[in-house]
Design an enzyme around this catalytic site. Sequence first.
Site, PDB file in Angstrom:
ATOM      1  CG  HIS A 111      -9.347  -3.347   2.815  1.00 38.10           C
ATOM      2  ND1 HIS A 111      -8.653  -3.696   1.684  1.00 38.10           N
ATOM      3  CD2 HIS A 111      -8.415  -3.311   3.796  1.00 38.10           C
ATOM      4  CE1 HIS A 111      -7.377  -3.881   1.959  1.00 38.10           C
ATOM      5  NE2 HIS A 111      -7.208  -3.644   3.242  1.00 38.10           N
ATOM      6  CG  HIS A 159      -4.451   0.085   5.814  1.00 37.30           C
ATOM      7  ND1 HIS A 159      -5.810   0.257   5.679  1.00 37.30           N
ATOM      8  CD2 HIS A 159      -4.195  -1.171   5.368  1.00 37.30           C
ATOM      9  CE1 HIS A 159      -6.334  -0.844   5.154  1.00 37.30           C
ATOM     10  NE2 HIS A 159      -5.376  -1.728   4.966  1.00 37.30           N
ATOM     11  CD  GLU A 189     -13.805  12.515  25.395  1.00 38.91           C
ATOM     12  OE1 GLU A 189     -12.704  12.028  25.140  1.00 38.91           O
ATOM     13  OE2 GLU A 189     -13.993  13.515  26.108  1.00 38.91           O
ATOM     14  CG  HIS A 220      -7.396  -5.133   7.903  1.00 40.03           C
ATOM     15  ND1 HIS A 220      -6.708  -6.243   7.483  1.00 40.03           N
ATOM     16  CD2 HIS A 220      -7.132  -4.155   6.992  1.00 40.03           C
ATOM     17  CE1 HIS A 220      -6.058  -5.964   6.360  1.00 40.03           C
ATOM     18  NE2 HIS A 220      -6.282  -4.700   6.041  1.00 40.03           N
ATOM     19  CD  GLU A 222      -2.892  -1.340   0.175  1.00 38.01           C
ATOM     20  OE1 GLU A 222      -2.911  -0.474  -0.722  1.00 38.01           O
ATOM     21  OE2 GLU A 222      -3.635  -2.334   0.175  1.00 38.01           O
TER      22      GLU A 222
HETATM   23  O1  2HA Z   1      -1.234  -6.325   3.320  1.00 37.99           O
HETATM   24  O2  2HA Z   1      -3.615  -4.470   4.836  1.00 37.99           O
HETATM   25  O3  2HA Z   1      -4.295  -3.597   2.452  1.00 37.99           O
HETATM   26  C1  2HA Z   1      -1.628  -5.413   4.209  1.00 37.99           C
HETATM   27  C2  2HA Z   1      -2.908  -4.782   3.916  1.00 37.99           C
HETATM   28  C3  2HA Z   1      -3.282  -4.505   2.520  1.00 37.99           C
HETATM   29 ZN    ZN Z   2      -5.516  -3.731   4.396  1.00 33.83          ZN
END
Ligand code: 2HA
Ligand code: ZN
Length: 270
Positions: free
Chosen positions: A210, A139, A169, A141, A116
């Site tokens: 995602h 980033h 908050e 999940h 990414e």
């Molecule tokens: O591989 O989260 O979006 C890691 C990730 C891809």
């Molecule tokens: Zn990801």
Amino acid sequence: MKSILEAPFLVEMVRTTTNMYNHGWDERNGGNISLLLDTDEVAQYLDMDKVIRTIPTGFTAPELEGKCFLVTGTGKYFKNVQYAPDVNLGIVRLTEKGQQAELLWGFSDGGQFTSEFPAHMMSHVARLSVNPENRVVMHCHPANLLAMTYVHDLDERAFTRTLWQMCTECIVVFPEGVNVLPWMLCGTNEIGEATAEKMRTARLVVWSQHGIYGAGKDLDETFGLIETAEKAAEIYLKIAHLPLKNTITDEAMHLLEKRFNIKAREGYLD
Ligand code: 2HA
Ligand code: ZN
């Protein structure tokens, strides 16, 4: 020269990836982080003339020419960063208008930066253009935010308002709201450009089905942003199927604006 493993930015990165793993946000190789470094600070730990290898980035970002980033590796597990930082992390310097990345440290098994990387670097450009203090793109999940994208309207105003209503908050922590992308193929320049565009108006960008992107001036602030949004999504999933008796009204939100001296995103409150 001082040991890079003792550099505050490296210690903080190891702690953050470990903490994110422990929150369940980064299963397997899920998630990635990039941290813009102070080049003079890096020079206290590394010989800046010693390039281990050069990796093509596949995009152009002239704004980032000469800048150094500490970044997580592709295919690497956040779970393992604490045990082998030099394998799972790398420090790269962007050259040739961002088209090349010079590896200065790390990825010692021959690896490279996260898939990414385009979304990260383009998001850095976007955030720096609105806030020169921005240093982090993160980033991951988180389960509740992800789950919410299956059952909630993806309209950004509606999505933001629901999160704001779930914890007092929230509006204070992210008054600009969260932006939302529909499902897109990850790891591409296209999702990178779309994410960066959304980053111009908010520090949080949801990738539907995602995960989420966060940006901020340091790792703590960025972690805290995602943590707060994820908590709100958790409450939403606890109550979404129950008859709603109470909420945080727009009137209450206006009181929060005054009390905390923040301004909610234009047009998001009635
Ligand atoms: O591989 O989260 O979006 C890691 C990730 C891809
Ligand atoms: Zn990801």
